[in-house]
Design a protein around this motif. Sequence first.
Motif, PDB file in Angstrom:
ATOM      1  N   PRO A  72       8.611  14.835  34.646  1.00 36.95           N
ATOM      2  CA  PRO A  72       8.899  13.444  34.850  1.00 36.95           C
ATOM      3  C   PRO A  72      10.532  13.119  34.923  1.00 36.95           C
ATOM      4  CG  PRO A  72       7.676  14.277  33.030  1.00 36.95           C
ATOM      5  CD  PRO A  72       8.253  15.729  33.698  1.00 36.95           C
ATOM      6  N   ILE A  73      11.610  14.215  34.381  1.00 37.18           N
ATOM      7  CA  ILE A  73      12.826  14.075  34.696  1.00 37.18           C
ATOM      8  C   ILE A  73      13.370  13.939  35.843  1.00 37.18           C
ATOM      9  CG2 ILE A  73      15.004  14.955  33.695  1.00 37.18           C
ATOM     10  CD1 ILE A  73      13.404  15.829  31.399  1.00 37.18           C
ATOM     11  N   VAL A  74      12.988  15.328  36.679  1.00 40.10           N
ATOM     12  CA  VAL A  74      13.427  15.367  37.993  1.00 40.10           C
ATOM     13  C   VAL A  74      12.747  14.888  39.237  1.00 40.10           C
ATOM     14  CG1 VAL A  74      14.744  17.538  37.248  1.00 40.10           C
ATOM     15  CG2 VAL A  74      12.299  17.810  38.402  1.00 40.10           C
ATOM     16  N   GLY A  75      11.347  14.577  39.058  1.00 41.46           N
ATOM     17  CA  GLY A  75      10.495  13.881  40.111  1.00 41.46           C
ATOM     18  C   GLY A  75       9.601  14.911  40.737  1.00 41.46           C
ATOM     19  N   ALA A  76       8.585  14.425  41.172  1.00 38.19           N
ATOM     20  CA  ALA A  76       7.411  14.920  41.777  1.00 38.19           C
ATOM     21  C   ALA A  76       8.063  15.932  42.912  1.00 38.19           C
ATOM     22  CB  ALA A  76       6.411  14.349  42.264  1.00 38.19           C
ATOM     23  N   PRO A  77       8.990  15.254  44.026  1.00 33.97           N
ATOM     24  CA  PRO A  77       9.227  15.825  45.136  1.00 33.97           C
ATOM     25  C   PRO A  77      10.351  17.027  44.741  1.00 33.97           C
ATOM     26  CG  PRO A  77       9.685  13.416  45.564  1.00 33.97           C
ATOM     27  CD  PRO A  77       9.474  13.687  43.809  1.00 33.97           C
ATOM     28  N   ARG A  78      11.035  17.083  43.730  1.00 39.34           N
ATOM     29  CA  ARG A  78      11.730  18.329  43.333  1.00 39.34           C
ATOM     30  C   ARG A  78      10.980  19.401  42.856  1.00 39.34           C
ATOM     31  NH1 ARG A  78      17.899  17.921  42.308  1.00 39.34           N
ATOM     32  NH2 ARG A  78      17.717  16.677  44.374  1.00 39.34           N
ATOM     33  N   VAL A  79       9.870  19.072  42.166  1.00 42.06           N
ATOM     34  CA  VAL A  79       9.134  20.139  41.568  1.00 42.06           C
ATOM     35  C   VAL A  79       8.118  20.754  42.824  1.00 42.06           C
ATOM     36  CG1 VAL A  79       6.997  20.509  40.027  1.00 42.06           C
ATOM     37  CG2 VAL A  79       9.022  19.032  39.212  1.00 42.06           C
ATOM     38  N   VAL A  80       7.854  19.885  43.580  1.00 46.57           N
ATOM     39  CA  VAL A  80       6.879  20.444  44.609  1.00 46.57           C
ATOM     40  C   VAL A  80       7.830  21.562  45.461  1.00 46.57           C
ATOM     41  CG1 VAL A  80       5.858  19.986  46.898  1.00 46.57           C
ATOM     42  CG2 VAL A  80       5.331  18.743  44.869  1.00 46.57           C
ATOM     43  N   SER A  81       8.959  21.114  45.763  1.00 46.65           N
ATOM     44  CA  SER A  81      10.000  21.535  46.611  1.00 46.65           C
ATOM     45  C   SER A  81      10.390  23.385  45.768  1.00 46.65           C
ATOM     46  CB  SER A  81      11.396  20.935  46.757  1.00 46.65           C
ATOM     47  OG  SER A  81      12.436  21.634  47.314  1.00 46.65           O
ATOM     48  N   ALA A  82      10.564  23.074  44.462  1.00 51.92           N
ATOM     49  CA  ALA A  82      10.651  24.233  43.678  1.00 51.92           C
ATOM     50  C   ALA A  82       9.781  25.189  43.707  1.00 51.92           C
ATOM     51  CB  ALA A  82      11.111  23.892  42.212  1.00 51.92           C
ATOM     52  N   SER A  83       8.408  24.597  43.633  1.00 54.09           N
ATOM     53  CA  SER A  83       7.143  25.389  43.739  1.00 54.09           C
ATOM     54  C   SER A  83       7.106  26.380  45.088  1.00 54.09           C
ATOM     55  CB  SER A  83       5.990  24.532  43.620  1.00 54.09           C
ATOM     56  OG  SER A  83       6.026  23.982  42.540  1.00 54.09           O
ATOM     57  N   GLY A  84       7.384  25.713  46.206  1.00 54.07           N
ATOM     58  CA  GLY A  84       7.412  26.778  47.415  1.00 54.07           C
ATOM     59  C   GLY A  84       8.563  27.430  47.428  1.00 54.07           C
ATOM     60  N   LYS A  85       9.618  27.123  46.994  1.00 51.94           N
ATOM     61  CA  LYS A  85      10.793  28.082  46.825  1.00 51.94           C
ATOM     62  C   LYS A  85      10.588  29.191  45.926  1.00 51.94           C
ATOM     63  CE  LYS A  85      14.127  24.510  48.270  1.00 51.94           C
ATOM     64  NZ  LYS A  85      15.380  23.705  47.816  1.00 51.94           N
ATOM     65  N   ILE A  86       9.914  29.027  44.854  1.00 49.06           N
ATOM     66  CA  ILE A  86       9.315  30.177  43.928  1.00 49.06           C
ATOM     67  C   ILE A  86       8.508  31.012  44.824  1.00 49.06           C
ATOM     68  CG2 ILE A  86       8.133  30.499  41.838  1.00 49.06           C
ATOM     69  CD1 ILE A  86       9.497  27.999  40.562  1.00 49.06           C
ATOM     70  N   ALA A  87       7.436  30.364  45.303  1.00 49.06           N
ATOM     71  CA  ALA A  87       6.449  31.109  46.205  1.00 49.06           C
ATOM     72  C   ALA A  87       7.303  32.013  47.242  1.00 49.06           C
ATOM     73  CB  ALA A  87       5.421  29.954  46.757  1.00 49.06           C
ATOM     74  N   GLU A  88       8.177  31.409  47.858  1.00 45.31           N
ATOM     75  CA  GLU A  88       8.702  32.177  48.878  1.00 45.31           C
ATOM     76  C   GLU A  88       9.595  33.431  48.439  1.00 45.31           C
ATOM     77  OE1 GLU A  88      12.275  31.132  52.307  1.00 45.31           O
ATOM     78  OE2 GLU A  88      11.154  29.890  51.338  1.00 45.31           O
ATOM     79  N   ALA A  89      10.314  33.088  47.270  1.00 43.30           N
ATOM     80  CA  ALA A  89      10.924  33.886  46.600  1.00 43.30           C
ATOM     81  C   ALA A  89       9.972  35.055  46.103  1.00 43.30           C
ATOM     82  CB  ALA A  89      11.778  33.520  45.260  1.00 43.30           C
ATOM     83  N   LEU A  90       8.921  34.748  45.415  1.00 46.76           N
ATOM     84  CA  LEU A  90       7.952  35.861  45.146  1.00 46.76           C
ATOM     85  C   LEU A  90       7.427  36.538  46.262  1.00 46.76           C
ATOM     86  CD1 LEU A  90       6.157  34.106  42.246  1.00 46.76           C
ATOM     87  CD2 LEU A  90       7.639  35.750  41.885  1.00 46.76           C
ATOM     88  N   GLY A  91       7.126  36.042  47.610  1.00 48.26           N
ATOM     89  CA  GLY A  91       6.719  36.657  48.638  1.00 48.26           C
ATOM     90  C   GLY A  91       7.791  37.698  49.118  1.00 48.26           C
ATOM     91  N   PHE A  92       9.270  37.398  49.077  1.00 46.38           N
ATOM     92  CA  PHE A  92      10.112  38.017  49.635  1.00 46.38           C
ATOM     93  C   PHE A  92      10.081  39.228  48.633  1.00 46.38           C
ATOM     94  CE2 PHE A  92      14.545  39.313  49.705  1.00 46.38           C
ATOM     95  CZ  PHE A  92      14.613  39.608  50.944  1.00 46.38           C
ATOM     96  N   ALA A  93      10.074  39.148  47.138  1.00 50.34           N
ATOM     97  CA  ALA A  93      10.210  40.041  46.220  1.00 50.34           C
ATOM     98  C   ALA A  93       8.980  41.025  46.604  1.00 50.34           C
ATOM     99  CB  ALA A  93      10.001  39.762  44.869  1.00 50.34           C
ATOM    100  N   LEU A  94       7.683  40.709  47.021  1.00 50.10           N
ATOM    101  CA  LEU A  94       6.708  41.337  47.239  1.00 50.10           C
ATOM    102  C   LEU A  94       6.821  42.157  48.067  1.00 50.10           C
ATOM    103  CD1 LEU A  94       3.829  42.252  46.349  1.00 50.10           C
ATOM    104  CD2 LEU A  94       2.914  40.464  47.418  1.00 50.10           C
ATOM    105  N   ALA A  95       7.480  41.735  49.311  1.00 48.28           N
ATOM    106  CA  ALA A  95       7.524  42.303  50.458  1.00 48.28           C
ATOM    107  C   ALA A  95       8.660  43.431  50.536  1.00 48.28           C
ATOM    108  CB  ALA A  95       8.247  41.265  51.618  1.00 48.28           C
TER     109      ALA A  95
END
Length: 107
Positions: A72-95
């Motif tokens: 509610p503070i940063v907005g849905a687009p920021r949260v969606v962006s963060a979710s994708g970036k977290i997934a990317e970071a976790l994928g890189f860590a797993l790799a």
Amino acid sequence: MSDNPLLDTVLEMTSASVDRVEFSDEVLLLVRLAALVAVDAPPASYLVNLGAGVGTTLTLDDARSVLIAVAPIVGAPRVVSASGKIAEALGFALALVIGTTVGVVVA
């Protein structure tokens, strides 16, 4: 000191910050996660900061709760962006753990 003054500076700033707060490791990481979302940080920032949570009791549900709390503070687009970036970071860590780069995109 390393041969990388930029990395040294970032590490020194992080160390100074950690030394000056009276939070548990878990609370500190959740606060840092909220800040990363707020500034639309790149995947590498999530990788470094969330990697520090490996030895804690934090779960993916905790991270999800932070995203819900800041939405509610940063907005849905920021949260969606963060979710994708977290997934990317976790994928890189797993790799890194399994020794492959198949399917990993480093931006």
